[in-house]
Design an enzyme around this catalytic site. Structure first.
Site, short mmCIF file in Angstrom:
data_model
loop_
_atom_site.label_atom_id
_atom_site.label_comp_id
_atom_site.label_asym_id
_atom_site.label_seq_id
_atom_site.Cartn_x
_atom_site.Cartn_y
_atom_site.Cartn_z
N GLY A 12 -11.70 33.73 1.85
CA GLY A 12 -11.68 32.65 0.86
C GLY A 12 -10.25 32.25 0.53
N ARG A 73 -13.93 32.33 8.15
CA ARG A 73 -14.64 33.60 8.26
C ARG A 73 -15.05 33.71 9.72
NH1 ARG A 73 -15.87 32.45 2.53
NH2 ARG A 73 -14.97 34.24 1.51
N ASP A 104 -10.67 41.27 0.05
CA ASP A 104 -10.97 42.64 0.50
C ASP A 104 -11.60 42.67 1.89
OD1 ASP A 104 -13.28 41.54 -0.49
OD2 ASP A 104 -13.93 43.33 -1.58
N THR A 127 -6.88 36.36 -3.30
CA THR A 127 -8.23 36.02 -3.74
C THR A 127 -8.20 35.69 -5.22
OG1 THR A 127 -10.39 36.97 -4.30
CG2 THR A 127 -8.65 38.54 -3.88
N ASP A 129 -10.48 36.30 -7.23
CA ASP A 129 -11.32 37.28 -7.96
C ASP A 129 -10.54 38.42 -8.61
OD1 ASP A 129 -13.61 35.91 -7.33
OD2 ASP A 129 -13.97 37.05 -5.50
N ASP A 131 -9.80 41.35 -7.39
CA ASP A 131 -10.64 42.53 -7.24
C ASP A 131 -10.15 43.47 -6.13
OD1 ASP A 131 -11.15 40.91 -5.08
OD2 ASP A 131 -13.32 41.06 -5.19
N ARG A 173 -18.70 37.24 -7.54
CA ARG A 173 -19.98 37.81 -7.12
C ARG A 173 -20.08 39.28 -7.49
NH1 ARG A 173 -19.58 35.78 -1.71
NH2 ARG A 173 -19.80 33.58 -2.12
P1 ADP Z 1 -12.34 37.77 1.94
O1 ADP Z 1 -11.17 38.21 2.76
O2 ADP Z 1 -12.02 36.59 1.09
O3 ADP Z 1 -12.97 38.93 1.20
P2 ADP Z 1 -14.53 37.89 3.89
O4 ADP Z 1 -15.13 39.08 3.26
O5 ADP Z 1 -15.44 36.79 4.33
O6 ADP Z 1 -13.44 37.19 2.95
O7 ADP Z 1 -13.68 38.40 5.15
C1 ADP Z 1 -12.98 37.49 5.97
C2 ADP Z 1 -13.07 37.89 7.41
O8 ADP Z 1 -12.54 39.21 7.58
C3 ADP Z 1 -14.49 38.01 7.98
O9 ADP Z 1 -15.00 36.77 8.39
C4 ADP Z 1 -14.27 38.94 9.17
O10 ADP Z 1 -13.74 38.24 10.26
C5 ADP Z 1 -13.20 39.88 8.63
N1 ADP Z 1 -13.86 41.10 8.12
C6 ADP Z 1 -14.44 41.30 6.90
N2 ADP Z 1 -14.98 42.54 6.81
C7 ADP Z 1 -14.75 43.13 8.01
C8 ADP Z 1 -15.06 44.42 8.58
N3 ADP Z 1 -15.74 45.34 7.88
N4 ADP Z 1 -14.68 44.65 9.86
C9 ADP Z 1 -14.00 43.74 10.55
N5 ADP Z 1 -13.68 42.53 10.09
C10 ADP Z 1 -14.04 42.22 8.85
#
Ligand code: ADP
Length: 320
Positions: A12, A73, A104, A127, A129, A131, A173
Site C-alpha cells: 500500500g 501487490r 509489514d 504504511t 497504519d 503497525d 484492518r
Molecule cells: P504491505 O506491504 O502494504 O503490507 P502487502 O501485505 O500486500 O502490502 O504486501 C506487498 C507484497 O509483498 C505482496 O504482494 C507480496 O508480493 C509481498 N509479500 C507479502 N507477504 C509475503 C510473504 N509472506 N512472502 C513473500 N512475499 C510476501
C-alpha cells in the site's frame, strides 16, 4: 562496501514514500554508489522494470503523495521461484543490495528474499497504519491522521447543526492506531478499534443518556477492522433512535502532500537505510523510538505484532 544498490516501494502506498526514496537515492549517490530504481514493487523486480537513477530523477517529488516509483501487490513473489527470479534480475545488473520501503507484508517478503538468497536487504516502514513492530512511527501515518482530522472538523460542524450522531469509518484492518490517534485529536466520543472489544448496546444506551442530558452531537470513529461504519450507524439509529449519519473516508486517507513530520522522518530513515546497505548491513528495518532513529531486526519486525499504546486507549475513554 557495496557499489550498486536498488530501491523500491511496495504494498500500500503512503505519503512520504517519495521523500524516503529521494533520501536513499541522494545519500547513495553522494557516497559514490550506483542506484537503481525498481518500478511497481516486487512486480517490477520480476518483470525487470528497473532503471539507473540520477539525482534529478528524484527532483520535485518530496512534496508529492503516493510513490513516483509506483507500487504493487505481487502474488508471484510469494513463491520461491518468483523470489529466485527477482534475485537473478538483481544479480544480472550487478545490484548488490536492496532497500524495500513498504508495510509489514512487503517487509516479510524482503526478509524471506534475504534469507533465501543472502542478498543484503534493508527495510523502511512505509504504511499509514503505523503497525510495524519495533517502531513508534511509519512513513505516512502522520499525513493520514491529519487527513482524518480535517474530515472530523468538517463533520463536527454539520453534526452539531443537526444534533446528529456521526460515524466515521477510517482505515486500519488490524491496527487501530489511525482511528485512535485521529479520534483523540478530533475529540471523538467513541473510538472503536480492532484491538479492543466493545458492546454496541452499551454504547447506544450511553449515547441516549448523553442526548437526554443535552449533548448536541456525538462522534464515533471506527477502524475498518472493528466493524463496518454503515452497519454500526444503522444499529445506532435503530437501537438508540438517534439521527445518525455515516461517512467512510476510504482512499482519501492514502493520498495528499506529506506533512512536515512525514517528510523529515522519511528523509532521516532514507539516509540511514542507504548508509546501512552501502556498508553491507542487512536484515534490519529503520524506525523511530522515543524520537530517535533506531535499527530493528527485520525478522523481529515481521514476526511480532505491534500493540496499540494502552495509554491512548485509557486517555480516549477519560476525555470522551
Ligand atoms: P504491505 O506491504 O502494504 O503490507 P502487502 O501485505 O500486500 O502490502 O504486501 C506487498 C507484497 O509483498 C505482496 O504482494 C507480496 O508480493 C509481498 N509479500 C507479502 N507477504 C509475503 C510473504 N509472506 N512472502 C513473500 N512475499 C510476501
Amino acid at each position: 562496501m557495496l557499489k550498486s544498490i536498488a530501491v523500491m516501494t511496495s504494498g500500500g502506498d503512503s505519503p512520504g514514500m517519495n521523500a524516503a526514496t529521494r533520501a536513499v537515492v541522494r545519500t547513495a549517490l553522494h557516497a559514490g554508489v550506483e542506484v537503481w530504481g525498481i518500478h511497481n514493487g516486487y512486480h517490477g523486480l520480476l518483470d525487470e522494470e528497473m532503471f539507473r537513477m540520477e539525482s534529478k530523477d528524484v527532483g520535485d517529488i518530496i512534496q508529492r503523495g503516493g510513490t513516483f516509483l509506483g507500487t504493487a501487490r505481487c502474488k508471484r513473489f510469494s513463491t520461491p521461484e518468483g523470489r529466485m527470479l527477482g534475485y537473478k534480475n538483481l544479480v544480472d545488473r550487478g545490484i548488490q543490495g536492496l532497500v524495500v520501503i513498504g508495510g509489514d507484508g512487503s517487509l516479510r517478503g524482503a526478509s524471506i528474499l534475504s534469507e533465501e538468497t543472502g542478498i543484503p536487504i534493508v527495510g523502511l516502514p512505509g504504511t499509514i497504519d503505523n503497525d510495524v513492530w519495533g517502531s513508534e512511527y511509519t512513513i505516512g501515518c502522520d499525513t493520514a491522521a491529519n487527513t482524518i482530522i480535517d474530515a472530523i472538523n468538517k463533520l463536527r460542524d454539520t453534526a452539531s447543526a443537526h444534533r446528529r450522531v456521526i460515524v466515521l469509518e477510517v482505515m486500519g484492518r488490524s491496527s487501530g492506531w489511525l482511528a485512535m490517534t485521529a479520534g483523540i485529536s478530533g475529540g471523538a466520543e467513541y473510538i472503536l478499534v480492532p484491538e479492543e472489544e466493545y458492546d454496541l448496546d452499551e454504547i447506544c444506551d450511553d449515547m441516549k443518556a448523553s442526548y437526554e442530558k443535552g449533548k448536541r452531537y456525538i462522534l464515533v470513529v471506527v477502524a475498518e477492522g472493528a466493524g463496518k461504519g454503515y452497519d454500526i450507524g444503522k444499529y445506532i439509529s435503530e437501537r438508540a433512535g438517534l439521527d445518525t449519519r455515516v461517512s467512510k473516508l476510504g482512499h482519501i486517507q492514502r493520498g495528499g502532500s506529506p506533512s512536515v513530520i512525514d517528510r523529515v522522518k522519511a528523509s532521516q530513515l532514507g539516509e540511514h537505510a542507504a548508509l546501512a546497505i552501502i556498508s553491507g548491513l542487512s536484515d534490519i528495518v529503520f524506525g523511530f523510538d522515543r524520537g530517535h532513529v533506531v535499527s530493528i531486526n527485520l525478522h523481529d519486525a515481521v514476526t511480532n505484532k505491534k500493540k496499540l499504546n494502552p495509554e491512548f486507549m485509557r486517555l480516549a475513554k477519560i476525555l470522551a
